[in-house]
Structures are given as C-alpha cells and as structure tokens.
Design a protein around this motif. Structure first.
Motif, PDB file in Angstrom:
ATOM      1  N   SER A  96      -9.579 -38.040  -6.791  1.00 34.38           N
ATOM      2  CA  SER A  96      -8.965 -37.687  -5.826  1.00 34.38           C
ATOM      3  C   SER A  96      -9.300 -37.515  -4.265  1.00 34.38           C
ATOM      4  N   LEU A  97     -10.163 -36.409  -4.338  1.00 37.39           N
ATOM      5  CA  LEU A  97     -10.150 -35.716  -3.373  1.00 37.39           C
ATOM      6  C   LEU A  97     -11.946 -36.046  -2.641  1.00 37.39           C
ATOM      7  N   VAL A  98     -12.247 -37.403  -2.829  1.00 40.67           N
ATOM      8  CA  VAL A  98     -13.209 -38.382  -2.046  1.00 40.67           C
ATOM      9  C   VAL A  98     -11.961 -38.945  -0.906  1.00 40.67           C
ATOM     10  N   ARG A  99     -11.302 -39.043  -2.105  1.00 40.35           N
ATOM     11  CA  ARG A  99     -10.230 -40.420  -1.196  1.00 40.35           C
ATOM     12  C   ARG A  99      -9.401 -39.116  -0.243  1.00 40.35           C
ATOM     13  N   ALA A 100      -8.709 -38.013   0.184  1.00 41.58           N
ATOM     14  CA  ALA A 100      -8.210 -37.000   0.858  1.00 41.58           C
ATOM     15  C   ALA A 100      -9.568 -37.023   2.178  1.00 41.58           C
ATOM     16  N   PHE A 101     -10.299 -36.961   1.363  1.00 41.95           N
ATOM     17  CA  PHE A 101     -11.032 -36.498   2.707  1.00 41.95           C
ATOM     18  C   PHE A 101     -11.170 -38.436   3.359  1.00 41.95           C
ATOM     19  N   LYS A 102     -11.274 -39.087   3.017  1.00 41.69           N
ATOM     20  CA  LYS A 102     -11.393 -40.097   3.706  1.00 41.69           C
ATOM     21  C   LYS A 102     -10.650 -40.672   4.699  1.00 41.69           C
ATOM     22  N   VAL A 103      -9.651 -40.231   3.924  1.00 43.08           N
ATOM     23  CA  VAL A 103      -8.628 -40.513   5.170  1.00 43.08           C
ATOM     24  C   VAL A 103      -8.205 -40.083   6.376  1.00 43.08           C
ATOM     25  N   GLN A 104      -8.697 -38.976   6.083  1.00 42.57           N
ATOM     26  CA  GLN A 104      -9.126 -38.368   7.301  1.00 42.57           C
ATOM     27  C   GLN A 104      -9.941 -38.088   8.134  1.00 42.57           C
ATOM     28  N   GLY A 105     -10.775 -38.901   7.740  1.00 46.63           N
ATOM     29  CA  GLY A 105     -12.216 -39.356   8.457  1.00 46.63           C
ATOM     30  C   GLY A 105     -13.589 -38.699   8.499  1.00 46.63           C
ATOM     31  N   PHE A 106     -13.470 -38.408   7.465  1.00 49.04           N
ATOM     32  CA  PHE A 106     -15.027 -37.834   6.692  1.00 49.04           C
ATOM     33  C   PHE A 106     -15.304 -38.731   5.589  1.00 49.04           C
ATOM     34  N   ASP A 107     -16.380 -38.532   5.657  1.00 46.94           N
ATOM     35  CA  ASP A 107     -17.393 -38.700   4.475  1.00 46.94           C
ATOM     36  C   ASP A 107     -17.199 -37.949   3.287  1.00 46.94           C
ATOM     37  N   CYS A 108     -18.436 -38.489   2.090  1.00 46.17           N
ATOM     38  CA  CYS A 108     -17.724 -37.366   0.983  1.00 46.17           C
ATOM     39  C   CYS A 108     -18.965 -37.465  -0.049  1.00 46.17           C
ATOM     40  N   ASP A 109     -20.044 -37.012  -0.572  1.00 48.38           N
ATOM     41  CA  ASP A 109     -20.925 -37.233  -1.351  1.00 48.38           C
ATOM     42  C   ASP A 109     -20.302 -36.956  -2.632  1.00 48.38           C
ATOM     43  N   GLU A 110     -20.995 -37.717  -3.752  1.00 39.63           N
ATOM     44  CA  GLU A 110     -20.495 -37.131  -5.432  1.00 39.63           C
ATOM     45  C   GLU A 110     -21.406 -36.593  -6.291  1.00 39.63           C
ATOM     46  N   ALA A 111     -21.112 -35.477  -7.310  1.00 41.05           N
ATOM     47  CA  ALA A 111     -21.540 -34.891  -8.379  1.00 41.05           C
ATOM     48  C   ALA A 111     -20.780 -34.687  -9.634  1.00 41.05           C
ATOM     49  N   GLU A 112     -20.973 -35.615 -10.768  1.00 42.25           N
ATOM     50  CA  GLU A 112     -20.245 -35.375 -12.122  1.00 42.25           C
ATOM     51  C   GLU A 112     -21.045 -34.251 -12.583  1.00 42.25           C
ATOM     52  N   PRO A 115      -3.608 -27.319 -12.065  1.00 40.43           N
ATOM     53  CA  PRO A 115      -4.045 -28.642 -10.514  1.00 40.43           C
ATOM     54  C   PRO A 115      -3.696 -28.711  -9.101  1.00 40.43           C
ATOM     55  N   PHE A 116      -4.016 -29.596  -8.805  1.00 40.64           N
ATOM     56  CA  PHE A 116      -3.607 -29.551  -6.694  1.00 40.64           C
ATOM     57  C   PHE A 116      -2.191 -29.887  -7.232  1.00 40.64           C
ATOM     58  N   GLU A 117      -0.989 -28.574  -6.046  1.00 43.19           N
ATOM     59  CA  GLU A 117       0.080 -29.420  -5.712  1.00 43.19           C
ATOM     60  C   GLU A 117      -0.208 -29.947  -4.261  1.00 43.19           C
ATOM     61  N   ASP A 118      -1.140 -30.002  -3.287  1.00 45.44           N
ATOM     62  CA  ASP A 118      -1.401 -30.815  -2.757  1.00 45.44           C
ATOM     63  C   ASP A 118      -2.481 -30.776  -1.581  1.00 45.44           C
ATOM     64  N   ILE A 119      -3.505 -32.476  -1.928  1.00 43.78           N
ATOM     65  CA  ILE A 119      -4.748 -31.777  -1.859  1.00 43.78           C
ATOM     66  C   ILE A 119      -4.691 -32.166  -0.629  1.00 43.78           C
ATOM     67  N   PHE A 120      -3.654 -32.645   0.263  1.00 45.11           N
ATOM     68  CA  PHE A 120      -3.977 -33.264   1.739  1.00 45.11           C
ATOM     69  C   PHE A 120      -3.913 -30.845   2.885  1.00 45.11           C
ATOM     70  N   GLY A 121      -3.442 -30.417   1.950  1.00 48.19           N
ATOM     71  CA  GLY A 121      -3.501 -29.222   2.094  1.00 48.19           C
ATOM     72  C   GLY A 121      -5.000 -28.733   1.760  1.00 48.19           C
ATOM     73  N   ILE A 122      -5.387 -29.221   0.801  1.00 44.90           N
ATOM     74  CA  ILE A 122      -7.237 -28.383   0.436  1.00 44.90           C
ATOM     75  C   ILE A 122      -7.474 -28.826   1.654  1.00 44.90           C
ATOM     76  N   VAL A 123      -7.434 -30.321   1.891  1.00 45.92           N
ATOM     77  CA  VAL A 123      -8.935 -30.674   3.118  1.00 45.92           C
ATOM     78  C   VAL A 123      -8.498 -30.367   3.848  1.00 45.92           C
ATOM     79  N   LYS A 124      -7.128 -29.698   4.578  1.00 43.08           N
ATOM     80  CA  LYS A 124      -6.686 -29.310   5.504  1.00 43.08           C
ATOM     81  C   LYS A 124      -7.350 -27.708   5.689  1.00 43.08           C
ATOM     82  N   THR A 125      -7.474 -26.801   5.304  1.00 43.79           N
ATOM     83  CA  THR A 125      -7.740 -25.473   4.663  1.00 43.79           C
ATOM     84  C   THR A 125      -9.812 -25.621   4.784  1.00 43.79           C
ATOM     85  N   VAL A 126      -9.987 -26.354   3.963  1.00 44.39           N
ATOM     86  CA  VAL A 126     -11.342 -27.008   4.108  1.00 44.39           C
ATOM     87  C   VAL A 126     -12.256 -26.950   5.420  1.00 44.39           C
TER      88      VAL A 126
END
Ligand SMILES: [Mg+2]
Length: 117
Positions: free
Chosen positions: A15-31, A101-112
């Motif tokens: 969901s974080l990757v998707r939220a960044f992608k919506v804003q036009g940013f790419d992400c790598d992932e690690a588990e 848990p995240f309440e506002d994932i797009f708020g997180i992306v904006k802050t970052v």
C-alpha cells in the motif's frame, strides 16, 4: 530518485508503494533487514521507510549497520515499553516516526516528500 519501503507485512509494503506510485514516485521494496541492507548498499535512495519488528535483522539493526546518510522514516506500532527506542531517537538520520496502523497513507507520502525535498 527512488524510495525504499521496508516492512515484513506485504499489505503495508504494497500500500505504501502504491501510494508513492500514485504521486509519480518509484519504490524498491524489502521484506526484511538483510534485503534492506543489500538494497541500501546498491542504491542511493531519497528516503527509507523502515519497519522495526522484522525477521532477519530488525529495523534497529538496519540503522546500526547502514553506512549511508539516507533519511529514514521509522514506521512502527510503538509501545511505551520499547527499550530500543532510545537508540533510534539518537540517530540523526531518523526524520520522523510514523505510527501504525496508518490513518492517512497519502498524508504520510506528502510528509516524506516535503521533508526530503
Ligand atoms: Mg513488522
């Protein structure tokens, strides 16, 4: 520049990757921490979103072992009795703590994005 999303829970990671992608940013992932450290070594990320409780090296170990000055946003369900919190509070690379848990994932992306502009 890309972001690195580190979390052992696939749902949170995706969901974080998707939220960044919506804003036009790419992400790598690690588990886990080992994967994270490998990717941090190979890439220069704009910022890292780092979970704390993970198998194969946790978030504290990643902070201890990573040599780069990449900004870090610690994402965790913080509890009052966490004895490791002192360490990350003293790490200058840690920009902010994001509670799960995240309440506002797009708020997180904006802050970052704002804090790493
Ligand atoms: Mg976790």
């Amino acid at each position: 520049m890309k972001f690195l999303i580190v979390d052992d829970e696939a749902l949170i990671r995706k969901s974080l990757v998707r939220a960044f992608k919506v804003q036009g940013f790419d992400c790598d992932e690690a588990e886990n921490g080992i994967q994270a450290l490998e990717k941090i070594k190979e890439n220069n990320y704009r910022a890292i979103l780092l979970d704390v409780i993970m198998p194969d090296k946790n978030g504290y170990e990643v902070l201890l072992e990573m040599k780069k000055k990449t900004p870090v946003f610690v994402i965790s369900a913080f509890t009052g009795d966490d004895t490791n919190i002192g360490y990350i509070q003293n790490d200058a690379r840690v920009i902010e703590y994001i509670s799960k848990p995240f309440e506002d994932i797009f708020g997180i992306v904006k802050t970052v994005l704002e804090k790493t502009a």
